[in-house]
Scaffold this motif. Structure first.
Motif, PDB file in Angstrom:
ATOM      1  N   TYR A   5       0.826  -1.208   0.000  1.00 41.53           N
ATOM      2  CA  TYR A   5       0.000   0.000   0.000  1.00 41.53           C
ATOM      3  C   TYR A   5       0.861   1.258   0.000  1.00 41.53           C
ATOM      4  CZ  TYR A   5      -4.174  -2.826   0.733  1.00 41.53           C
ATOM      5  OH  TYR A   5      -5.187  -3.721   0.577  1.00 41.53           O
ATOM      6  N   ALA A   6       1.986   1.226   0.687  1.00 41.79           N
ATOM      7  CA  ALA A   6       2.885   2.384   0.703  1.00 41.79           C
ATOM      8  C   ALA A   6       3.467   2.640  -0.689  1.00 41.79           C
ATOM      9  CB  ALA A   6       4.005   2.171   1.720  1.00 41.79           C
ATOM     10  N   ILE A   7       3.797   1.571  -1.408  1.00 41.46           N
ATOM     11  CA  ILE A   7       4.314   1.730  -2.773  1.00 41.46           C
ATOM     12  C   ILE A   7       3.230   2.301  -3.678  1.00 41.46           C
ATOM     13  CG2 ILE A   7       5.120   0.463  -4.821  1.00 41.46           C
ATOM     14  CD1 ILE A   7       6.651  -1.382  -2.828  1.00 41.46           C
ATOM     15  N   SER A   9       0.765   4.151  -2.746  1.00 40.65           N
ATOM     16  CA  SER A   9       0.620   5.552  -2.330  1.00 40.65           C
ATOM     17  C   SER A   9       1.690   6.411  -2.995  1.00 40.65           C
ATOM     18  CB  SER A   9       0.725   5.654  -0.810  1.00 40.65           C
ATOM     19  OG  SER A   9       0.765   6.991  -0.402  1.00 40.65           O
ATOM     20  N   SER A  10       2.906   5.917  -3.015  1.00 37.05           N
ATOM     21  CA  SER A  10       4.013   6.658  -3.616  1.00 37.05           C
ATOM     22  C   SER A  10       3.805   6.851  -5.116  1.00 37.05           C
ATOM     23  CB  SER A  10       5.309   5.896  -3.348  1.00 37.05           C
ATOM     24  OG  SER A  10       6.399   6.552  -3.915  1.00 37.05           O
ATOM     25  N   ILE A  11       3.336   5.805  -5.783  1.00 34.47           N
ATOM     26  CA  ILE A  11       3.091   5.898  -7.232  1.00 34.47           C
ATOM     27  C   ILE A  11       2.005   6.927  -7.515  1.00 34.47           C
ATOM     28  CG2 ILE A  11       2.160   4.652  -9.230  1.00 34.47           C
ATOM     29  CD1 ILE A  11       3.600   2.117  -8.018  1.00 34.47           C
ATOM     30  N   PHE A  12       0.883   6.842  -6.768  1.00 32.08           N
ATOM     31  CA  PHE A  12      -0.210   7.775  -7.013  1.00 32.08           C
ATOM     32  C   PHE A  12       0.149   9.191  -6.586  1.00 32.08           C
ATOM     33  CE2 PHE A  12      -2.677   3.853  -7.418  1.00 32.08           C
ATOM     34  CZ  PHE A  12      -3.325   4.131  -8.612  1.00 32.08           C
ATOM     35  N   SER A  13       1.000   9.325  -5.585  1.00 31.62           N
ATOM     36  CA  SER A  13       1.471  10.647  -5.192  1.00 31.62           C
ATOM     37  C   SER A  13       2.287  11.277  -6.318  1.00 31.62           C
ATOM     38  CB  SER A  13       2.306  10.542  -3.912  1.00 31.62           C
ATOM     39  OG  SER A  13       2.776  11.793  -3.513  1.00 31.62           O
ATOM     40  N   SER A  14       3.125  10.472  -6.965  1.00 32.93           N
ATOM     41  CA  SER A  14       3.914  11.014  -8.081  1.00 32.93           C
ATOM     42  C   SER A  14       3.006  11.395  -9.247  1.00 32.93           C
ATOM     43  CB  SER A  14       4.982  10.020  -8.528  1.00 32.93           C
ATOM     44  OG  SER A  14       4.400   8.883  -9.137  1.00 32.93           O
ATOM     45  N   LEU A  15       1.983  10.586  -9.501  1.00 31.64           N
ATOM     46  CA  LEU A  15       1.027  10.938 -10.552  1.00 31.64           C
ATOM     47  C   LEU A  15       0.296  12.232 -10.211  1.00 31.64           C
ATOM     48  CD1 LEU A  15      -0.546   7.485 -11.471  1.00 31.64           C
ATOM     49  CD2 LEU A  15       0.800   8.980 -12.966  1.00 31.64           C
ATOM     50  N   THR A  16      -0.026  12.416  -8.926  1.00 31.86           N
ATOM     51  CA  THR A  16      -0.698  13.642  -8.493  1.00 31.86           C
ATOM     52  C   THR A  16       0.102  14.863  -8.897  1.00 31.86           C
ATOM     53  OG1 THR A  16      -1.708  12.524  -6.605  1.00 31.86           O
ATOM     54  CG2 THR A  16      -1.544  14.906  -6.474  1.00 31.86           C
ATOM     55  N   ALA A  17       1.392  14.836  -8.627  1.00 31.01           N
ATOM     56  CA  ALA A  17       2.236  15.996  -8.927  1.00 31.01           C
ATOM     57  C   ALA A  17       2.258  16.303 -10.418  1.00 31.01           C
ATOM     58  CB  ALA A  17       3.658  15.745  -8.418  1.00 31.01           C
TER      59      ALA A  17
END
Length: 144
Positions: A5-7, A9-17
């Motif tokens: 789940y943390a990975i 989260s990190s992937i979707f966080s990068s997409l957010t930016a």
């Protein structure tokens, strides 16, 4: 499973930016944050319903049994999230994604320090070295 789940989260966080940097071209960052928040609200409720966590009796009982401390910390967390998003979107609107995102990830360092102070989590030598490397990496990328 938490690492999975943390990975994600990190992937979707990068997409957010990346996605919001493109989307902020013709809109005020505060308005974009408000629109995003409404969409997140809908998605959150869809997940609650989809996972069948909305048992009406349990939900009402759970809400009735919330103590003041729990409610206060949920509210404070929501305020912190909202402010974080507002500042993050503004920074992305006016700055380079590669620098804004790296500075934003200094939250790792702040979280470790605050977890030590408020949650009494132990900071080991490995964690201190990691903090130093994160700060050094942030400086290298942002000052380049």
């Amino acid at each position: 499973m938490s690492i999975f789940y943390a990975i994600l989260s990190s992937i979707f966080s990068s997409l957010t930016a990346i996605l919001i940097k493109i989307g902020l071209k013709d809109i005020n960052s505060n308005l974009a944050t408000a629109i995003r928040t409404i969409i997140i609200l809908f998605i959150s409720w869809i997940v609650v319903f989809y996972t069948n966590k909305i048992n009406s009796v349990n939900t009402i009982e759970t809400l009735k049994n919330l103590n003041n401390k729990t409610l206060i910390f949920i509210i404070l967390s929501a305020i912190a999230t909202g402010l974080s998003w507002l500042f993050y979107f503004k920074a992305l609107q006016i700055g380079n994604v590669n620098k804004v995102v790296v500075i934003d990830k200094l939250s790792i360092v702040f979280t470790i320090i605050l977890a030590s102070l408020f949650l009494k989590e132990v900071i080991t030598l490995k964690i201190i070295i990691g903090i130093i490397l994160i700060v050094a990496g942030t400086l290298i990328i942002t000052l380049a």
